[in-house]
Design a protein around this motif. Structure first.
Motif, PDB file in Angstrom:
ATOM      1  N   THR A   1     -34.664  21.421   6.827  1.00  0.00           N
ATOM      2  CA  THR A   1     -34.470  22.201   8.053  1.00  0.00           C
ATOM      3  C   THR A   1     -33.586  21.474   9.052  1.00  0.00           C
ATOM      4  OG1 THR A   1     -36.566  21.262   8.768  1.00  0.00           O
ATOM      5  CG2 THR A   1     -36.605  23.514   7.953  1.00  0.00           C
ATOM      6  N   ARG A   2     -33.472  20.158   8.911  1.00  0.00           N
ATOM      7  CA  ARG A   2     -32.651  19.378   9.831  1.00  0.00           C
ATOM      8  C   ARG A   2     -31.187  19.354   9.413  1.00  0.00           C
ATOM      9  NH1 ARG A   2     -34.336  19.145  14.492  1.00  0.00           N
ATOM     10  NH2 ARG A   2     -36.527  18.699  14.677  1.00  0.00           N
ATOM     11  N   ILE A   3     -30.930  19.783   8.186  1.00  0.00           N
ATOM     12  CA  ILE A   3     -29.554  19.720   7.697  1.00  0.00           C
ATOM     13  C   ILE A   3     -28.721  20.762   8.414  1.00  0.00           C
ATOM     14  CG2 ILE A   3     -28.082  20.114   5.703  1.00  0.00           C
ATOM     15  CD1 ILE A   3     -30.278  18.861   4.013  1.00  0.00           C
ATOM     16  N   GLN A   4     -27.632  20.297   9.001  1.00  0.00           N
ATOM     17  CA  GLN A   4     -26.810  21.223   9.768  1.00  0.00           C
ATOM     18  C   GLN A   4     -25.711  21.824   8.906  1.00  0.00           C
ATOM     19  OE1 GLN A   4     -26.877  22.291  12.869  1.00  0.00           O
ATOM     20  NE2 GLN A   4     -28.310  20.963  13.943  1.00  0.00           N
ATOM     21  N   THR A   5     -25.024  20.982   8.183  1.00  0.00           N
ATOM     22  CA  THR A   5     -23.920  21.520   7.407  1.00  0.00           C
ATOM     23  C   THR A   5     -23.880  20.889   6.023  1.00  0.00           C
ATOM     24  OG1 THR A   5     -22.395  19.828   8.151  1.00  0.00           O
ATOM     25  CG2 THR A   5     -22.487  21.815   9.436  1.00  0.00           C
TER      26      THR A   5
ATOM     27  N   THR B   1     -26.407  15.998   9.280  1.00  0.00           N
ATOM     28  CA  THR B   1     -27.391  16.469  10.249  1.00  0.00           C
ATOM     29  C   THR B   1     -26.728  16.457  11.616  1.00  0.00           C
ATOM     30  OG1 THR B   1     -28.208  14.245  10.603  1.00  0.00           O
ATOM     31  CG2 THR B   1     -29.302  15.535   8.918  1.00  0.00           C
ATOM     32  N   ALA B   2     -27.505  16.742  12.655  1.00  0.00           N
ATOM     33  CA  ALA B   2     -26.895  16.912  13.974  1.00  0.00           C
ATOM     34  C   ALA B   2     -26.298  15.616  14.513  1.00  0.00           C
ATOM     35  CB  ALA B   2     -27.914  17.449  14.958  1.00  0.00           C
ATOM     36  N   GLY B   3     -26.956  14.506  14.295  1.00  0.00           N
ATOM     37  CA  GLY B   3     -26.486  13.270  14.909  1.00  0.00           C
ATOM     38  C   GLY B   3     -25.388  12.607  14.113  1.00  0.00           C
TER      39      GLY B   3
ATOM     40  N   GLU C   1     -24.399  12.160   6.454  1.00  0.00           N
ATOM     41  CA  GLU C   1     -25.583  11.372   6.151  1.00  0.00           C
ATOM     42  C   GLU C   1     -25.681  11.077   4.659  1.00  0.00           C
ATOM     43  OE1 GLU C   1     -25.834  13.246   8.877  1.00  0.00           O
ATOM     44  OE2 GLU C   1     -26.460  11.576  10.135  1.00  0.00           O
ATOM     45  N   ALA C   2     -25.362  12.083   3.863  1.00  0.00           N
ATOM     46  CA  ALA C   2     -25.456  11.887   2.421  1.00  0.00           C
ATOM     47  C   ALA C   2     -24.211  12.447   1.758  1.00  0.00           C
ATOM     48  CB  ALA C   2     -26.696  12.574   1.881  1.00  0.00           C
TER      49      ALA C   2
ATOM     50  N   GLU D   1     -26.140  24.444  -2.520  1.00  0.00           N
ATOM     51  CA  GLU D   1     -25.771  25.236  -1.362  1.00  0.00           C
ATOM     52  C   GLU D   1     -26.859  26.250  -1.052  1.00  0.00           C
ATOM     53  OE1 GLU D   1     -22.320  27.755  -1.651  1.00  0.00           O
ATOM     54  OE2 GLU D   1     -22.004  27.565   0.500  1.00  0.00           O
ATOM     55  N   GLU D   2     -27.342  26.898  -2.118  1.00  0.00           N
ATOM     56  CA  GLU D   2     -28.420  27.864  -1.927  1.00  0.00           C
ATOM     57  C   GLU D   2     -29.616  27.204  -1.252  1.00  0.00           C
ATOM     58  OE1 GLU D   2     -28.768  31.119  -1.971  1.00  0.00           O
ATOM     59  OE2 GLU D   2     -26.616  30.796  -2.177  1.00  0.00           O
ATOM     60  N   CYS D   3     -29.986  26.039  -1.802  1.00  0.00           N
ATOM     61  CA  CYS D   3     -31.214  25.386  -1.341  1.00  0.00           C
ATOM     62  C   CYS D   3     -31.072  24.846   0.066  1.00  0.00           C
ATOM     63  CB  CYS D   3     -31.567  24.217  -2.248  1.00  0.00           C
ATOM     64  SG  CYS D   3     -31.789  24.704  -3.928  1.00  0.00           S
ATOM     65  N   LEU D   4     -29.960  24.174   0.314  1.00  0.00           N
ATOM     66  CA  LEU D   4     -29.834  23.448   1.571  1.00  0.00           C
ATOM     67  C   LEU D   4     -29.323  24.333   2.686  1.00  0.00           C
ATOM     68  CD1 LEU D   4     -28.229  20.193   0.208  1.00  0.00           C
ATOM     69  CD2 LEU D   4     -30.626  20.640   0.662  1.00  0.00           C
ATOM     70  N   ARG D   5     -28.295  25.071   2.349  1.00  0.00           N
ATOM     71  CA  ARG D   5     -27.616  25.824   3.385  1.00  0.00           C
ATOM     72  C   ARG D   5     -28.409  27.078   3.738  1.00  0.00           C
ATOM     73  NH1 ARG D   5     -26.212  23.906   6.608  1.00  0.00           N
ATOM     74  NH2 ARG D   5     -26.987  25.553   7.918  1.00  0.00           N
ATOM     75  N   HIS D   6     -28.738  27.809   2.728  1.00  0.00           N
ATOM     76  CA  HIS D   6     -29.391  29.087   2.991  1.00  0.00           C
ATOM     77  C   HIS D   6     -30.897  28.950   3.019  1.00  0.00           C
ATOM     78  CE1 HIS D   6     -25.445  30.570   2.646  1.00  0.00           C
ATOM     79  NE2 HIS D   6     -25.341  30.281   1.372  1.00  0.00           N
ATOM     80  N   LYS D   7     -31.356  27.745   2.707  1.00  0.00           N
ATOM     81  CA  LYS D   7     -32.783  27.481   2.725  1.00  0.00           C
ATOM     82  C   LYS D   7     -33.545  28.528   1.913  1.00  0.00           C
ATOM     83  CE  LYS D   7     -31.712  25.026   6.683  1.00  0.00           C
ATOM     84  NZ  LYS D   7     -30.821  25.214   7.790  1.00  0.00           N
ATOM     85  N   ALA D   8     -32.869  29.035   0.905  1.00  0.00           N
ATOM     86  CA  ALA D   8     -33.489  30.020   0.041  1.00  0.00           C
ATOM     87  C   ALA D   8     -34.447  29.296  -0.899  1.00  0.00           C
ATOM     88  CB  ALA D   8     -32.424  30.752  -0.758  1.00  0.00           C
ATOM     89  N   GLU D   9     -35.091  30.061  -1.749  1.00  0.00           N
ATOM     90  CA  GLU D   9     -36.012  29.412  -2.664  1.00  0.00           C
ATOM     91  C   GLU D   9     -35.249  28.517  -3.609  1.00  0.00           C
ATOM     92  OE1 GLU D   9     -38.312  29.861  -6.611  1.00  0.00           O
ATOM     93  OE2 GLU D   9     -38.018  31.765  -5.576  1.00  0.00           O
TER      94      GLU D   9
END
Lengths: 552, 170
Positions: free
Chosen positions: A99-103, A124-126, A131-132, A146-154
């Motif tokens: 949830t903290r991942i921004q882009t 992340t924001a800072g 970060e990775a 991308e699905e998992c991180l960006r869209h926070k989908a299942e």
């Protein structure tokens, strides 16, 4: 539960790390080989073998290091966290809550493209650097991430990832997975209404990076693409791509001459390293006489310009910006493709620039000021390289409506006429003084006269074009020197405002206003406008206090 | 409000302005004195050198004069100017700073923008029981250079409290 150790990168990552290392060590290596090797007493065979051995050791060491760092690098997605384990000598464990991942940004270098791989950068924001960095994963895995991180989908654990530890993967307790699923779907619902419903397949063909590139053909009209084949689960709402004719115009004019010159000199110095007998720089310095210098100079500038044009054409080719949910996706590049994500709510301001040469064509470029972005100048902050000025309002309206203003509709305040002196006088006066002094010593100093005249003209233009437009929610500052810039700044995005008054301005009751925004780095991005009435500047300043607090 | 003829004006101080602690004058004088000793020491060394090796006399003289002027400026002239140029006001919703001698700068920082507040104290400041307050926003750091220690603490806590109340995500 057995410890699930995580996924490795594609093995090519080892090769890439090694090659990068070798590239970095290339110059010291060349120094070892070239300095004494070829110059004086020819080649002493023993020292030659020594050098060969050192070279081989360095290259071998690089490959070993590359392999080890690949072997030690593992990442996994678990319990809503992205965990990265890395480091050959110093181990580093990183865990970022999803949830903290921004882009999540994607790019493909030449090697990546040949092997069908993608580099993934997670921010992340800072901080200003990612970060990775997952330096090489397969396209399918990139789409899954991308699905998992960006869209926070299942997020099912990887199904057809290249390296998998299936047995261990399945031992994740079902409860954890279940909990995560519901959380994931909630966030997905919040940000993408169309993404609700049953879980998406983890790897959905040409989603993600390729979802955007399928709409490259769309014209610069901003219509929603009708039939773009199998795009991702959330098709782009709007998409703009750079037409070919504008691509070349952008290349011709946006090309940074400085970059070109430095590229050229880099090439030349490399040539000198490789062929020491050529001695290009000696050759250059042997030329004498003004004419030769002029000819050489113009050749250098022309070559640099060609290089700059070529590099910016390559960079801007296939430029597409599309909007999906609360994000903008920018895809670009011919040889090296990259895809950058910009969360719209992190955009602080929009900057519309117009180079002098674009003016007759009525064209302009659109940039964004984005919190924590833009470490590499003009790259991730470029929203569109070139488009007709008349379409920019509509373009912004479609992509980021918050910034869609028509500057002509706002109450525009031109600068007071007494401000013109502060624009027109200082630089030409300095130039004039320099001209006068140098003319005493050399006739070349007379060149200062046309330069001063040009300075007067440019500064006059800069005074004429400078203006401010404001309403309750927006400040629009226009300033110009060689490039004309219109900064569209929503008041609620302003971090703080300053009013500055120099001794000269004190006498005429004028002031300079500075709006500071969150931008790249810790010091933010600042926009200045010189020559407002002090009272107006202070009025804007006072408004900026309480009002922006209650908004948002 | 286009092209209203405005009277000429000088940047006003904020309405309910506060000034820095007067002990800051001593602090600046002290630091000025300490750093101002570098040039005179150089001048003495140079004088010895020129006496020994017959260097031209004007070298140590020039350095000595420069040093004296610098010492005079940094101890007697600059501190009161800087002190007078500073004023600030901490209100419910914003911080108002005004400083600068040649170019006067007034900055208004909404409380919501403040990310964190720090209190700092150098060795000289510790002696005089004063401290400076810095507060960061996403677009840079600002400083109120010298407050009484207790005031500084109170101000820090107040800013932190107000900033917490007004906080929102960027």
């Amino acid at each position: 539960m057995k410890t699930y150790k995580g996924t490795r990168l594609h093995i090519a990552a080892a090769l890439m790390t090694s090659l990068k290392l070798v590239k970095e060590l290339l110059i010291p290596l060349l120094v070892i080989f070239v300095t004494h090797g070829f110059s004086r007493s020819g080649m002493d065979s023993r020292s030659f073998y020594w050098r060969l051995a050192i070279g081989a050791a360095v290259v071998g060491g690089s490959f070993l290091w590359g392999f080890l760092s690949w072997a030690r690098f593992r990442y996994k997605l678990e319990d809503g966290q992205l965990m990265v384990d890395e480091g050959v000598i110093f181990k580093k464990k990183l865990s970022i809550p999803v949830t903290r991942i921004q882009t999540v940004d994607f790019s493909e270098g030449l090697l990546h493209r040949m092997l069908g791989l993608v580099k993934v950068q997670i921010q992340t924001a800072g901080g200003s650097k990612p970060e990775a960095v997952l330096s090489a994963v397969t396209r399918a895995e990139a789409a899954r991430l991308e699905e998992c991180l960006r869209h926070k989908a299942e997020c099912a654990p990887e199904q057809n990832a290249h390296v998998k530890e299936a047995a261990e993967v399945e031992e994740i307790p079902a409860g954890v997975e279940q909990e995560w699923n519901s959380a994931g779907e909630q966030t997905a619902d919040a940000s993408h209404p169309t993404a609700s419903g049953p879980a998406m397949p983890a790897v959905s063909g040409s989603s993600g990076l390729y979802g955007a590139s399928t709409v490259v053909g769309a014209e610069l009209s901003g219509q929603t693409p009708q039939d773009v084949g199998p795009v991702g689960p959330v098709p782009p709402e709007v998409s703009y791509s750079l037409p070919v004719r504008l691509l070349f115009l952008a290349g011709l004019t946006a090309g940074n001459l400085g970059v070109g010159i430095s590229l050229l000199f880099a090439l030349l110095s490399q040539a000198d390293d490789f062929f020491p007998s050529l001695q290009i720089f000696r050759l250059l310095s042997d030329f004498s006489g003004v004419r030769a210098i002029l000819v050489l100079g113009s050749i250098v500038v022309f070559l640099a310009w060609l290089l700059a044009v070529a590099s910016s054409v390559l960079r801007f080719a296939g430029f597409v910006v599309s909007k999906r949910g609360g994000e903008l996706y920018i895809t670009r590049g011919l040889l090296e493709r990259s895809k950058v994500t910009l969360p719209i709510r992190r955009i602080q301001a929009v900057r519309i620039t117009q180079e002098l040469v674009w003016k007759p064509f009525g064209l302009g470029a659109v940039h964004v000021v984005c919190a924590g972005y833009g470490t590499e100048k003009g790259e991730s902050t470029l929203l569109f390289p070139l488009m007709p000025m008349s379409q920019i309002g509509e373009f912004l309206g479609a992509l980021c409506p918050e910034f869609a203003v028509d500057p002509d509709q706002l109450p525009i305040e031109a600068l007071p006429s007494r401000a013109k002196w502060s624009y027109v006088l200082p630089v030409p006066l300095t130039l004039m003084a320099i001209t006068a002094i140098t003319s005493l010593f050399t006739a070349w100093g007379l060149w200062g006269i046309p330069v001063t005249a040009a300075g007067v003209l440019l500064n006059w233009r800069s005074y004429r074009r400078a203006s401010i437009a404001r309403d309750d929610s927006m400040l629009v500052l226009r300033s110009a020197f060689l490039t004309e810039t219109v900064a569209v700044i929503p008041r609620k995005r302003i971090q703080y405002l300053s009013v500055l008054q120099s001794p000269f301005q004190r006498r005429s009751g004028l002031a300079t206003m500075k709006a500071s925004l969150a931008g790249a780095g810790v010091n933010g991005t600042h926009f200045r406008l010189k020559g407002l009435y002090l009272t107006h500047a202070l009025e804007i300043l006072e408004q900026s206090g309480g009002q922006s607090v209650t908004q948002t | 409000m286009t092209n209203v003829k405005e009277v000429s004006g000088v940047m006003p101080h904020s309405k309910s302005m506060q000034v820095l602690d007067e002990r800051m004058l001593q602090v600046w004088r002290m630091t000025g004195l300490m750093t101002g000793f570098i040039l005179p020491v150089c001048a003495i060394l140079l004088a010895i050198a020129s006496w020994k090796w017959d260097w031209p006399w004007w070298i140590p003289a020039a350095v000595a004069v420069t040093g004296a002027v610098e010492l005079w400026l940094s101890v007697f002239v600059i501190p009161p100017i800087v002190w007078r140029s500073w004023s600030f006001d901490i209100r419910e919703e914003e911080i108002d700073l005004r400083h600068g001698f040649f170019t006067v700068k007034r900055t208004l920082i909404p409380m919501v923008r403040i990310q964190h507040v720090d209190m700092q104290q150098g060795p000289v400041m510790r002696k005089y029981r004063v401290a400076s307050i810095t507060f960061s926003t996403a677009a840079g750091v600002h400083e109120i250079p010298g407050l009484d220690l207790d005031t500084a603490e109170a101000v820090r806590n107040r800013i932190a409290e107000l900033a917490r109340l007004a906080h929102e995500d960027i």
